[in-house]
Scaffold this active site. Structure first.
Site, mmCIF file in Angstrom:
data_model
loop_
_atom_site.group_PDB
_atom_site.id
_atom_site.type_symbol
_atom_site.label_atom_id
_atom_site.label_comp_id
_atom_site.label_asym_id
_atom_site.label_seq_id
_atom_site.Cartn_x
_atom_site.Cartn_y
_atom_site.Cartn_z
ATOM 1 N N HIS A 210 0.846 -1.194 0.000
ATOM 2 C CA HIS A 210 0.000 0.000 0.000
ATOM 3 C C HIS A 210 0.879 1.240 0.000
ATOM 4 O O HIS A 210 2.119 1.151 0.096
ATOM 5 C CB HIS A 210 -0.976 -0.002 1.175
ATOM 6 C CG HIS A 210 -0.359 0.054 2.536
ATOM 7 N ND1 HIS A 210 0.457 -0.936 3.032
ATOM 8 C CD2 HIS A 210 -0.453 0.987 3.528
ATOM 9 C CE1 HIS A 210 0.841 -0.627 4.267
ATOM 10 N NE2 HIS A 210 0.304 0.542 4.583
ATOM 11 N N HIS B 209 1.195 3.909 2.025
ATOM 12 C CA HIS B 209 1.639 4.642 3.207
ATOM 13 C C HIS B 209 3.161 4.749 3.194
ATOM 14 O O HIS B 209 3.858 3.824 2.777
ATOM 15 C CB HIS B 209 1.161 3.955 4.488
ATOM 16 C CG HIS B 209 -0.232 4.354 4.876
ATOM 17 N ND1 HIS B 209 -1.052 3.561 5.661
ATOM 18 C CD2 HIS B 209 -0.968 5.468 4.589
ATOM 19 C CE1 HIS B 209 -2.221 4.168 5.841
ATOM 20 N NE2 HIS B 209 -2.191 5.320 5.196
ATOM 21 N N ASP C 272 5.633 4.545 5.279
ATOM 22 C CA ASP C 272 6.561 3.609 5.922
ATOM 23 C C ASP C 272 6.704 2.312 5.133
ATOM 24 O O ASP C 272 7.516 1.455 5.491
ATOM 25 C CB ASP C 272 6.122 3.315 7.362
ATOM 26 C CG ASP C 272 4.715 2.748 7.477
ATOM 27 O OD1 ASP C 272 3.850 3.160 6.689
ATOM 28 O OD2 ASP C 272 4.480 1.911 8.372
ATOM 29 N N HIS C 273 5.961 2.177 4.030
ATOM 30 C CA HIS C 273 6.088 1.017 3.144
ATOM 31 C C HIS C 273 6.582 1.408 1.751
ATOM 32 O O HIS C 273 6.785 0.537 0.915
ATOM 33 C CB HIS C 273 4.731 0.315 3.009
ATOM 34 C CG HIS C 273 4.215 -0.257 4.280
ATOM 35 N ND1 HIS C 273 4.191 -1.604 4.547
ATOM 36 C CD2 HIS C 273 3.719 0.342 5.395
ATOM 37 C CE1 HIS C 273 3.698 -1.815 5.761
ATOM 38 N NE2 HIS C 273 3.398 -0.647 6.284
ATOM 39 N N HIS D 280 -7.642 -2.037 5.694
ATOM 40 C CA HIS D 280 -6.758 -0.999 6.227
ATOM 41 C C HIS D 280 -7.380 0.355 5.906
ATOM 42 O O HIS D 280 -8.430 0.451 5.255
ATOM 43 C CB HIS D 280 -5.366 -1.150 5.623
ATOM 44 C CG HIS D 280 -4.313 -0.329 6.303
ATOM 45 N ND1 HIS D 280 -4.181 -0.259 7.670
ATOM 46 C CD2 HIS D 280 -3.325 0.465 5.793
ATOM 47 C CE1 HIS D 280 -3.172 0.521 7.978
ATOM 48 N NE2 HIS D 280 -2.640 0.981 6.861
ATOM 49 N N ASP E 36 -0.506 -4.074 5.886
ATOM 50 C CA ASP E 36 -1.198 -3.666 7.113
ATOM 51 C C ASP E 36 -2.661 -4.074 7.025
ATOM 52 O O ASP E 36 -3.314 -3.889 5.989
ATOM 53 C CB ASP E 36 -1.109 -2.148 7.292
ATOM 54 C CG ASP E 36 0.315 -1.685 7.573
ATOM 55 O OD1 ASP E 36 1.220 -2.541 7.645
ATOM 56 O OD2 ASP E 36 0.515 -0.467 7.726
ATOM 57 N N HIS F 64 6.082 -5.475 11.961
ATOM 58 C CA HIS F 64 5.405 -4.178 11.943
ATOM 59 C C HIS F 64 4.974 -3.778 13.358
ATOM 60 O O HIS F 64 3.818 -3.486 13.630
ATOM 61 C CB HIS F 64 4.187 -4.233 11.002
ATOM 62 C CG HIS F 64 3.674 -2.880 10.575
ATOM 63 N ND1 HIS F 64 2.675 -2.217 11.253
ATOM 64 C CD2 HIS F 64 4.022 -2.072 9.540
ATOM 65 C CE1 HIS F 64 2.414 -1.075 10.654
ATOM 66 N NE2 HIS F 64 3.227 -0.954 9.597
#
Length: 317
Positions: free
Chosen positions: A64, A66, A68-69, A145, A216, A274
């Site tokens: 996805h 976001h 942090d990914h 998510h 997530d 995570h």
């Protein structure tokens, strides 16, 4: 296969954990590897593992969008242009991934010295095939998510059985091209005209392994479907048990919820990752020990930790 965790933290990096990225390496395929997510700093983590060379990276799967990914992806793609022998690279991910990368490349005036293919997944809850070839089949499904997020199920094709070397010796077939033909399922004709079929000297095919890597997610049906009887399941565990309400508010899972998903899916092994920055390594291990009462073969990921697939209960550090 070898699973190598490059980043195991949630949201933001800490001194103990970088943000999310996982490498899936194939030693039997000349050490080629794939990445699942590429949080900020991923290429720095790769530098610490010498056998993970960017020239050997040919596929990236983003769960996805976001940060942090994702935020480590543009830098990694750019650095790969400086690597001799880097061929075509395919990046899979949610709708919007191409616009994100095109915008950064355009504004930064980046010119890659290799072919980059960007494949955006369909916006649907149903299972979709991402990739299928002679080596494996990969399917994806949407998870639960805050933004569109996917999980990936990698199903290795059955492996050719082993040659019966003693029988080959008795038949007078020496190591050489004939071995290769028989392994490929072809027949071999001896000098006296005898035809040896591959099924006469090959054991039964071996079942390939299945690995499920989820992005997530709050607990959901699709996570369990993707993990069904997987040899190894990677599931987020952002929060400790007892924080289910907080986890739900952010579209995440507690470690106990991850354990329940593995149990329901009848997965063989669960690796949780995570983790919120609030948890130090000792706290994570206490969380894992508690969750093992729900699913026994559970392991807590750490940056740099590796797991062979298939694996025994102890894992590999």
């Amino acid at each position: 296969m070898q699973l190598i965790f490059l980043g195991t933290g949630a949201g933001r990096p800490t001194l103990e954990r970088n943000v999310t990225s996982i490498a899936l390496q194939f030693p039997e395929r000349h050490n080629r590897f794939w990445l699942f997510d590429a949080g900020e700093g991923t290429q720095h983590r790769l530098l610490g593992i010498k056998r993970l060379k960017l020239s050997k990276l040919d596929k990236i799967f983003i769960t996805h969008l976001h940060g942090d990914h994702l935020y480590g992806l543009p830098g990694l793609l750019t650095s790969r242009s400086f690597i001799e022998g880097a061929g075509k690279l395919t990046v899979y991910g949610p709708p919007g991934l191409k616009a994100y990368l095109d915008g950064i490349m355009d504004i930064s005036e980046v010119h890659l010295d290799y072919e980059l293919e960007i494949v955006e997944l369909a916006s649907e809850k149903m299972e979709q095939t991402v990739l299928e070839d002679s080596f494996c089949r990969i399917v994806a499904m949407e998870l639960d998510h805050r933004i569109r997020c996917y999980g990936y199920r990698i199903m290795e094709s059955p492996k050719t059985g082993s040659l019966d070397l003693e029988k080959l010796k008795r038949l007078g077939i020496s190591p050489g091209p004939e071995y290769g033909k028989l392994k490929r399922g072809e027949a071999v004709t001896l000098k006296d005209g005898t035809v040896i079929r591959s099924e006469e000297v090959l054991s039964s095919p071996k079942k390939g392994v299945t690995v499920t890597i989820l992005g997530d997610t709050a607990p959901c049906e699709n996570a369990v479907k993707l993990a069904h009887e997987a040899d190894l399941l990677v599931h987020e565990a952002t929060f400790a048990s007892g924080l289910e309400e907080k986890a739900a508010a952010y579209g995440h899972s507690t470690i106990t919820q991850a354990a329940r998903a593995a149990r329901e899916a009848r997965a063989k092994c669960l690796v949780v990752t995570h983790f919120s920055a609030r948890y130090a390594a000792d706290a994570v291990e206490r969380m894992a020990e508690e969750a093992r009462s729900v699913f026994g073969n559970l392991h807590a990921a750490a940056d740099g930790r590796e797991f062979a697939i298939p694996m025994d209960a102890a894992g590999e550090d």
